[in-house]
Design a protein around this motif. Sequence first.
Motif, PDB file in Angstrom:
ATOM      1  N   LEU A 246      55.981  15.441 -25.304  1.00  0.00           N
ATOM      2  CA  LEU A 246      57.365  15.912 -25.263  1.00  0.00           C
ATOM      3  C   LEU A 246      57.756  16.362 -23.864  1.00  0.00           C
ATOM      4  O   LEU A 246      58.928  16.585 -23.586  1.00  0.00           O
ATOM      5  CB  LEU A 246      57.550  17.075 -26.244  1.00  0.00           C
ATOM      6  CG  LEU A 246      57.489  16.710 -27.735  1.00  0.00           C
ATOM      7  CD1 LEU A 246      57.397  17.964 -28.587  1.00  0.00           C
ATOM      8  CD2 LEU A 246      58.696  15.879 -28.137  1.00  0.00           C
ATOM      9  N   GLN A 247      56.769  16.506 -22.981  1.00  0.00           N
ATOM     10  CA  GLN A 247      57.024  16.971 -21.624  1.00  0.00           C
ATOM     11  C   GLN A 247      56.693  15.869 -20.623  1.00  0.00           C
ATOM     12  O   GLN A 247      55.793  15.063 -20.854  1.00  0.00           O
ATOM     13  CB  GLN A 247      56.192  18.218 -21.326  1.00  0.00           C
ATOM     14  CG  GLN A 247      56.448  19.368 -22.296  1.00  0.00           C
ATOM     15  CD  GLN A 247      55.586  20.578 -22.004  1.00  0.00           C
ATOM     16  OE1 GLN A 247      55.016  20.699 -20.925  1.00  0.00           O
ATOM     17  NE2 GLN A 247      55.493  21.484 -22.965  1.00  0.00           N
ATOM     18  N   THR A 248      57.400  15.856 -19.525  1.00  0.00           N
ATOM     19  CA  THR A 248      57.177  14.825 -18.505  1.00  0.00           C
ATOM     20  C   THR A 248      57.071  15.415 -17.103  1.00  0.00           C
ATOM     21  O   THR A 248      57.117  14.683 -16.119  1.00  0.00           O
ATOM     22  CB  THR A 248      58.335  13.803 -18.523  1.00  0.00           C
ATOM     23  OG1 THR A 248      59.577  14.493 -18.281  1.00  0.00           O
ATOM     24  CG2 THR A 248      58.411  13.082 -19.856  1.00  0.00           C
ATOM     25  N   ASN A 249      56.913  16.743 -17.009  1.00  0.00           N
ATOM     26  CA  ASN A 249      56.915  17.378 -15.692  1.00  0.00           C
ATOM     27  C   ASN A 249      55.591  17.229 -14.953  1.00  0.00           C
ATOM     28  O   ASN A 249      55.512  17.456 -13.753  1.00  0.00           O
ATOM     29  CB  ASN A 249      57.260  18.867 -15.825  1.00  0.00           C
ATOM     30  CG  ASN A 249      56.264  19.596 -16.721  1.00  0.00           C
ATOM     31  OD1 ASN A 249      55.701  19.003 -17.634  1.00  0.00           O
ATOM     32  ND2 ASN A 249      56.054  20.869 -16.454  1.00  0.00           N
ATOM     33  N   LYS A 250      54.510  16.856 -15.675  1.00  0.00           N
ATOM     34  CA  LYS A 250      53.218  16.655 -15.028  1.00  0.00           C
ATOM     35  C   LYS A 250      52.410  15.642 -15.822  1.00  0.00           C
ATOM     36  O   LYS A 250      52.753  15.316 -16.966  1.00  0.00           O
ATOM     37  CB  LYS A 250      52.456  17.975 -14.900  1.00  0.00           C
ATOM     38  CG  LYS A 250      52.153  18.662 -16.224  1.00  0.00           C
ATOM     39  CD  LYS A 250      51.301  19.920 -16.032  1.00  0.00           C
ATOM     40  CE  LYS A 250      52.041  21.001 -15.291  1.00  0.00           C
ATOM     41  NZ  LYS A 250      51.236  22.257 -15.231  1.00  0.00           N
ATOM     42  N   ASN A 251      51.334  15.145 -15.211  1.00  0.00           N
ATOM     43  CA  ASN A 251      50.512  14.133 -15.858  1.00  0.00           C
ATOM     44  C   ASN A 251      49.923  14.666 -17.157  1.00  0.00           C
ATOM     45  O   ASN A 251      49.619  15.851 -17.287  1.00  0.00           O
ATOM     46  CB  ASN A 251      49.392  13.689 -14.917  1.00  0.00           C
ATOM     47  CG  ASN A 251      48.612  12.505 -15.457  1.00  0.00           C
ATOM     48  OD1 ASN A 251      47.632  12.668 -16.165  1.00  0.00           O
ATOM     49  ND2 ASN A 251      49.061  11.301 -15.121  1.00  0.00           N
ATOM     50  N   ILE A 252      49.734  13.766 -18.120  1.00  0.00           N
ATOM     51  CA  ILE A 252      49.282  14.187 -19.446  1.00  0.00           C
ATOM     52  C   ILE A 252      47.872  14.777 -19.416  1.00  0.00           C
ATOM     53  O   ILE A 252      47.499  15.559 -20.293  1.00  0.00           O
ATOM     54  CB  ILE A 252      49.366  13.007 -20.439  1.00  0.00           C
ATOM     55  CG1 ILE A 252      49.346  13.537 -21.877  1.00  0.00           C
ATOM     56  CG2 ILE A 252      48.265  11.993 -20.176  1.00  0.00           C
ATOM     57  CD1 ILE A 252      49.754  12.514 -22.909  1.00  0.00           C
ATOM     58  N   ILE A 253      47.075  14.437 -18.406  1.00  0.00           N
ATOM     59  CA  ILE A 253      45.749  15.052 -18.278  1.00  0.00           C
ATOM     60  C   ILE A 253      45.896  16.548 -18.032  1.00  0.00           C
ATOM     61  O   ILE A 253      45.237  17.377 -18.677  1.00  0.00           O
ATOM     62  CB  ILE A 253      44.946  14.392 -17.138  1.00  0.00           C
ATOM     63  CG1 ILE A 253      44.681  12.919 -17.451  1.00  0.00           C
ATOM     64  CG2 ILE A 253      43.629  15.129 -16.905  1.00  0.00           C
ATOM     65  CD1 ILE A 253      43.990  12.175 -16.327  1.00  0.00           C
ATOM     66  N   LEU A 254      46.781  16.912 -17.106  1.00  0.00           N
ATOM     67  CA  LEU A 254      47.019  18.326 -16.820  1.00  0.00           C
ATOM     68  C   LEU A 254      47.699  19.014 -18.000  1.00  0.00           C
ATOM     69  O   LEU A 254      47.419  20.185 -18.292  1.00  0.00           O
ATOM     70  CB  LEU A 254      47.876  18.467 -15.561  1.00  0.00           C
ATOM     71  CG  LEU A 254      47.229  17.980 -14.255  1.00  0.00           C
ATOM     72  CD1 LEU A 254      48.226  18.055 -13.109  1.00  0.00           C
ATOM     73  CD2 LEU A 254      45.983  18.799 -13.934  1.00  0.00           C
ATOM     74  N   GLN A 255      48.582  18.299 -18.694  1.00  0.00           N
ATOM     75  CA  GLN A 255      49.229  18.870 -19.875  1.00  0.00           C
ATOM     76  C   GLN A 255      48.191  19.238 -20.938  1.00  0.00           C
ATOM     77  O   GLN A 255      48.258  20.307 -21.561  1.00  0.00           O
ATOM     78  CB  GLN A 255      50.225  17.872 -20.468  1.00  0.00           C
ATOM     79  CG  GLN A 255      51.455  17.614 -19.616  1.00  0.00           C
ATOM     80  CD  GLN A 255      52.433  16.702 -20.330  1.00  0.00           C
ATOM     81  OE1 GLN A 255      52.669  16.842 -21.526  1.00  0.00           O
ATOM     82  NE2 GLN A 255      53.004  15.751 -19.598  1.00  0.00           N
ATOM     83  N   THR A 256      47.229  18.345 -21.147  1.00  0.00           N
ATOM     84  CA  THR A 256      46.195  18.591 -22.157  1.00  0.00           C
ATOM     85  C   THR A 256      45.315  19.767 -21.757  1.00  0.00           C
ATOM     86  O   THR A 256      44.938  20.595 -22.600  1.00  0.00           O
ATOM     87  CB  THR A 256      45.340  17.325 -22.350  1.00  0.00           C
ATOM     88  OG1 THR A 256      46.198  16.224 -22.677  1.00  0.00           O
ATOM     89  CG2 THR A 256      44.333  17.516 -23.463  1.00  0.00           C
ATOM     90  N   LEU A 257      44.985  19.866 -20.467  1.00  0.00           N
ATOM     91  CA  LEU A 257      44.183  20.998 -19.991  1.00  0.00           C
ATOM     92  C   LEU A 257      44.956  22.308 -20.139  1.00  0.00           C
ATOM     93  O   LEU A 257      44.383  23.339 -20.520  1.00  0.00           O
ATOM     94  CB  LEU A 257      43.780  20.774 -18.530  1.00  0.00           C
ATOM     95  CG  LEU A 257      42.795  19.627 -18.264  1.00  0.00           C
ATOM     96  CD1 LEU A 257      42.590  19.452 -16.765  1.00  0.00           C
ATOM     97  CD2 LEU A 257      41.462  19.881 -18.950  1.00  0.00           C
ATOM     98  N   ASP A 258      46.257  22.274 -19.841  1.00  0.00           N
ATOM     99  CA  ASP A 258      47.094  23.472 -20.023  1.00  0.00           C
ATOM    100  C   ASP A 258      47.097  23.909 -21.486  1.00  0.00           C
ATOM    101  O   ASP A 258      46.975  25.104 -21.798  1.00  0.00           O
ATOM    102  CB  ASP A 258      48.531  23.192 -19.578  1.00  0.00           C
ATOM    103  CG  ASP A 258      48.662  23.062 -18.067  1.00  0.00           C
ATOM    104  OD1 ASP A 258      47.734  23.497 -17.358  1.00  0.00           O
ATOM    105  OD2 ASP A 258      49.685  22.513 -17.610  1.00  0.00           O
ATOM    106  N   LEU A 259      47.248  22.936 -22.378  1.00  0.00           N
ATOM    107  CA  LEU A 259      47.280  23.234 -23.809  1.00  0.00           C
ATOM    108  C   LEU A 259      45.962  23.857 -24.265  1.00  0.00           C
ATOM    109  O   LEU A 259      45.945  24.866 -24.981  1.00  0.00           O
ATOM    110  CB  LEU A 259      47.555  21.953 -24.598  1.00  0.00           C
ATOM    111  CG  LEU A 259      47.499  22.070 -26.123  1.00  0.00           C
ATOM    112  CD1 LEU A 259      48.584  23.005 -26.628  1.00  0.00           C
ATOM    113  CD2 LEU A 259      47.624  20.694 -26.773  1.00  0.00           C
ATOM    114  N   ALA A 260      44.837  23.264 -23.836  1.00  0.00           N
ATOM    115  CA  ALA A 260      43.525  23.792 -24.224  1.00  0.00           C
ATOM    116  C   ALA A 260      43.326  25.204 -23.690  1.00  0.00           C
ATOM    117  O   ALA A 260      42.798  26.081 -24.385  1.00  0.00           O
ATOM    118  CB  ALA A 260      42.427  22.860 -23.712  1.00  0.00           C
ATOM    119  N   ASP A 261      43.772  25.445 -22.460  1.00  0.00           N
ATOM    120  CA  ASP A 261      43.626  26.775 -21.858  1.00  0.00           C
ATOM    121  C   ASP A 261      44.464  27.807 -22.608  1.00  0.00           C
ATOM    122  O   ASP A 261      44.001  28.924 -22.885  1.00  0.00           O
ATOM    123  CB  ASP A 261      44.044  26.711 -20.387  1.00  0.00           C
ATOM    124  CG  ASP A 261      43.674  27.976 -19.625  1.00  0.00           C
ATOM    125  OD1 ASP A 261      42.650  28.595 -19.968  1.00  0.00           O
ATOM    126  OD2 ASP A 261      44.418  28.345 -18.698  1.00  0.00           O
TER     127      ASP A 261
END
Length: 623
Positions: free
Chosen positions: A602-617
């Motif tokens: 749903l977000q496009t402000n950063k790469n999905i790899i970083l999005q997934t790491l943000d979510l896990a954190d």
Amino acid sequence: MKQLYFLFLLFASTLTFGQANLDKYDYFVQFNGNQLSKKVDINQVLNHPIITKYTGKNPDFDLRKYASIIKLDQKITIHGSFLDSVPYYQVTIPIKNKEAVNQFLVDKLGAGAENNTIQDFGKYSVFTPKGVKKSLAWNNEYLMIFELTKRLPTKFYNETSTVAMDSVAVVDYYENDTIVAPAYGDPTVSVPSPPKMGKPSAKEEPIVFNEPAVATDAVQEDYLHEGNPYEAYSVEQAEFDRKLAENQSEIIKRLFENGFTAPTSSKVTIGADISSWVDYGGMISTLYAAYSYPMRLFGGYDKYLPMQKNFGNFVKGINLDFYFDNDNARIEEIVEYSKEIAEAVSKIGDRKINKNIFNYFPAQKPLGYMSYHINTKAALEKFPSLMTDMFQNPKFTKEDIGIITNLISTIVDEEATAKLFDGDLSAFLYDVKEVEVMTKKYGYDENYEEKITEEKVKKTIPLFSVVFTSTHPTFGDKLLQLGVRKKLLTQVGNYYQILGTKEYGDIYILKDKDVVAISNTLNYFSQGSGSFVKESKKDLSKNAIFGKLNISQTVKAFGQNAKEDEMNKVTRLASQFSDFTMESPKKLIDNKFKFVLKLNSLQTNKNIILQTLDLADDMMGSK
């Protein structure tokens, strides 16, 4: 004469060694750092809080220490061979410079101190750590990790003669045996066979390497003994390891002495961020040895098993490609068939969907769904010939198996059998609902005898349906009537209700001409109208398989009764990803079948790899 023959072999081997055959691998993995680095900064990944928290507790997995020597914005490859003749693996990594690797090995691995020394050959250097067989070799541009993985075969029994149990037999595995270098650069290094070994007496003590008899190379000594110079080795194992070490050193020399060339393969996908390819026949060869050995051990029944080359004739190779973008991550699996198999698969996937099935699709988008459509008749017609090709072996020829498959084809009417299940299958997850269901509880009374009690409990259940087509004129109706007579079903109007189970509420079976629906709700059938039906028809006109799971809505639906801390995680997940889709096109291109899995954000402000790491954190921090 023997000397002349040996010189001829050596000359031929040298010529063959210099010939390049870059496509001859059993597997090839390529990390396209030049492309992925444009999408995401690797330093942001390595320095992400969730990564640093983990590496702080596990410093051995801290990849930041390698960033000082590796060019992460270039291609890194892993390739090798499964084949018994020359099994090996090779990792090729672009580096910043030769001196940086030297210093890294000295600082991190203790090269030259407690570990083995670095051998400098001018144009390149080699380091083989203690206790391992792999070698590291590098010049000013590339670091290569290389190992020949061939193992000494174990002779558990002799098919032609029996060895007395009270004697020790030494088998010469090297007579007429040549270890050949891997196909990359096609370096063929033939090692002359040593004199044939005799049979020691059973009374002789086993050979134990207590101390080196003379001063020898430390690398060679540790190579032979896997880090334990006092371990007892058989004569065969010691000689085998020695020859393997010599061959490995010679291969490394040939790869580097005239300038190292990074391996490439036309099999991998250049446009993918990570692309991998495996030779299906080579992979099956290794598995075949594992499952055929027990059969061979107990009476030689392995001769009746399908030959591994038969599988390789069906599937030439399999690609697995990964893509990481800002709005999605996807995996594409591509299976390359032989021409004959591709024709069969194309016919199986070419099905005109029965339009009546859309009457039992929901009008609006469900939480999740999957629809699968194949030509069952074509599959049944092609099955005998495929089995004939697959199961031929030394004991059964193609003609022998053809008799059996022809008999099956005669007994089984493909057209009539296909009508039992035509090939249309769809499943839907609509919503969740809280209901009262009757459950059984098991316990014991005061006499320790089992006691079963039934009670009603409130439970959240998924609302679902499974729909398929069957055009057989009588079988479906007769089967339902059999269920009524056996008191497994009860007929209520135009549908049947399954008796007994209430775990998922009341479950119904509807049969409307050639469509059968099994569901625990009757509220979502559209009668062929609605926006979702129109969208599904469009998707299924191009794909044999199509499915979608609305992650955001599904997480919210199943998280309604979650506790506050769990609800925070549910809300965070629902705000991150929109849906998960899968699809497989009907048409094969160049005999290749494609299957795609895609995670949309749903977000496009950063790469999905970083999005997934943000979510896990975030989710770990909310514990």
